[in-house]
Design a protein around this motif. Structure first.
Motif, PDB file in Angstrom:
ATOM      1  N   GLY A  40      11.276  15.541  22.897  1.00  0.00           N
ATOM      2  CA  GLY A  40      12.057  14.850  23.742  1.00  0.00           C
ATOM      3  C   GLY A  40      10.793  13.672  24.228  1.00  0.00           C
ATOM      4  N   PRO A  41      11.859  12.830  25.416  1.00  0.00           N
ATOM      5  CA  PRO A  41      10.688  11.873  25.825  1.00  0.00           C
ATOM      6  C   PRO A  41      10.418  12.093  26.988  1.00  0.00           C
ATOM      7  N   SER A  42       9.539  11.091  27.486  1.00  0.00           N
ATOM      8  CA  SER A  42       8.084  11.476  28.171  1.00  0.00           C
ATOM      9  C   SER A  42       8.522  11.912  29.445  1.00  0.00           C
ATOM     10  N   GLY A  43       8.853  12.836  30.339  1.00  0.00           N
ATOM     11  CA  GLY A  43       9.414  13.511  31.064  1.00  0.00           C
ATOM     12  C   GLY A  43      10.533  13.857  31.217  1.00  0.00           C
ATOM     13  N   SER A  44      10.684  14.228  29.428  1.00  0.00           N
ATOM     14  CA  SER A  44      12.089  15.542  29.570  1.00  0.00           C
ATOM     15  C   SER A  44      11.710  16.933  30.030  1.00  0.00           C
ATOM     16  N   GLY A  45       9.877  17.778  29.877  1.00  0.00           N
ATOM     17  CA  GLY A  45      10.148  18.861  30.553  1.00  0.00           C
ATOM     18  C   GLY A  45       8.868  19.316  29.032  1.00  0.00           C
ATOM     19  N   LYS A  46       9.395  19.058  28.438  1.00  0.00           N
ATOM     20  CA  LYS A  46       8.049  19.621  26.926  1.00  0.00           C
ATOM     21  C   LYS A  46       6.443  20.167  27.958  1.00  0.00           C
ATOM     22  N   SER A  47       6.031  19.291  28.602  1.00  0.00           N
ATOM     23  CA  SER A  47       4.959  20.355  28.770  1.00  0.00           C
ATOM     24  C   SER A  47       4.571  21.388  30.000  1.00  0.00           C
TER      25      SER A  47
END
Ligand code: ADP
Ligand code: ADP
Length: 223
Positions: A40-47
């Motif tokens: 997913g792109p940056s800021g999508s909630g991966k972390s």
């Protein structure tokens, strides 16, 4: 046989008077032996998702069961224990201790778990052999290439025999040769029956997994 069972997980961060909904109803099931990539792109909630799966944080609501145990409402001390015993972490920055040899770095999770010294050493050597570093036991991280350091980190992740290997951008700091090396190692671990969850923003890395899950604006949009 599910290792991960997440149902309608939401995570809200308070940001001043505002609330940020980082995860908006995520349901995810990962069976034993699967190799899954979350893209997913940056800021999508991966972390945020990684922190919850890794028991570093708990959901605001929803249900999370890891290897048969309900994680959702456990106390922090218990979370730390689950994390150390059930999950092998691999990070983008390797996170090795610079002052310690490869062997000592790999022994650490066993030391936290209270495993006796002789057994620690035997298991750490075995784990380093599995990643092809039997000839680097007494080297410190600074004396190893990036790819070798990441293999030490993989050995450390394996040494507790975890239910899940959780890798967060594991090739993000490696050149293409070392990346290929580490990805080949994951392929081998998967072939040996390990369950792997890999978080990445690189579609090419995600293709190595047997299943990809796309996250966007805090929601899983496709599998
Ligand atoms: P990714 O890892 O895909 O870049 P994150 O999980 O870091 O995504 O972030 C998801 C959303 O949650 C973003 O809008 C981010 O700004 C917000 N967020 C993440 N952590 C916090 C925090 N501690 N406090 C407030 N907002 C946060
Ligand atoms: P605690 O400080 O709560 O006792 P540990 O330091 O024992 O936790 O960490 C347990 C596991 O979680 C280790 O494998 C460690 O690498 C990982 N870990 C700790 N902090 C983070 C973090 N901020 N992000 C990702 N993984 C972490």
């Amino acid at each position: 046989n599910a290792i991960i069972e997440m149902t309608d997980v939401r995570k809200t961060y308070a940001s001043g008077s505002l609330e940020v909904e980082a995860l908006r109803g995520v349901s995810l099931r990962i069976a034993q032996g699967e190799y899954v990539a979350v893209v997913g792109p940056s800021g999508s909630g991966k972390s945020t998702l990684m922190h919850i799966i890794g028991c570093l944080d708990v959901p605001t609501s929803g249900d999370y069961v890891l290897a048969g145990g309900r994680v959702t409402e456990l106390a922090e001390t218990h979370l730390a224990e689950i994390r150390n015993r059930r999950i092998g972490f691999v990070f983008q920055q390797f996170n090795l201790l610079a002052s310690m040899t490869a062997l000592r770095n790999v022994e650490l999770p066993l030391a936290y778990a209270g495993v006796p010294v002789a057994e620690r050493r035997r298991r750490a050597e075995e784990s380093l052999a599995r990643v092809g570093l039997s000839d680097r036991l007494t080297h410190r991280p600074g004396e190893l290439s990036g790819g070798q350091q990441q293999r030490v980190a993989v050995a450390r992740a394996l040494v507790t025999d975890p239910a899940l290997i959780l890798a967060d951008e594991p090739t993000g700091n490696l050149d293409s040769t070392a990346s290929a090396d580490v990805l080949a190692l994951f392929d081998e671990l998967h072939a040996m029956g390990r369950t792997i969850l890999l978080i990445t923003h690189e579609a090419e890395v995600a293709r190595r997994a047997t299943r990809s899950v796309l996250i966007r604006d805090g929601q899983l949009v496709a599998s």
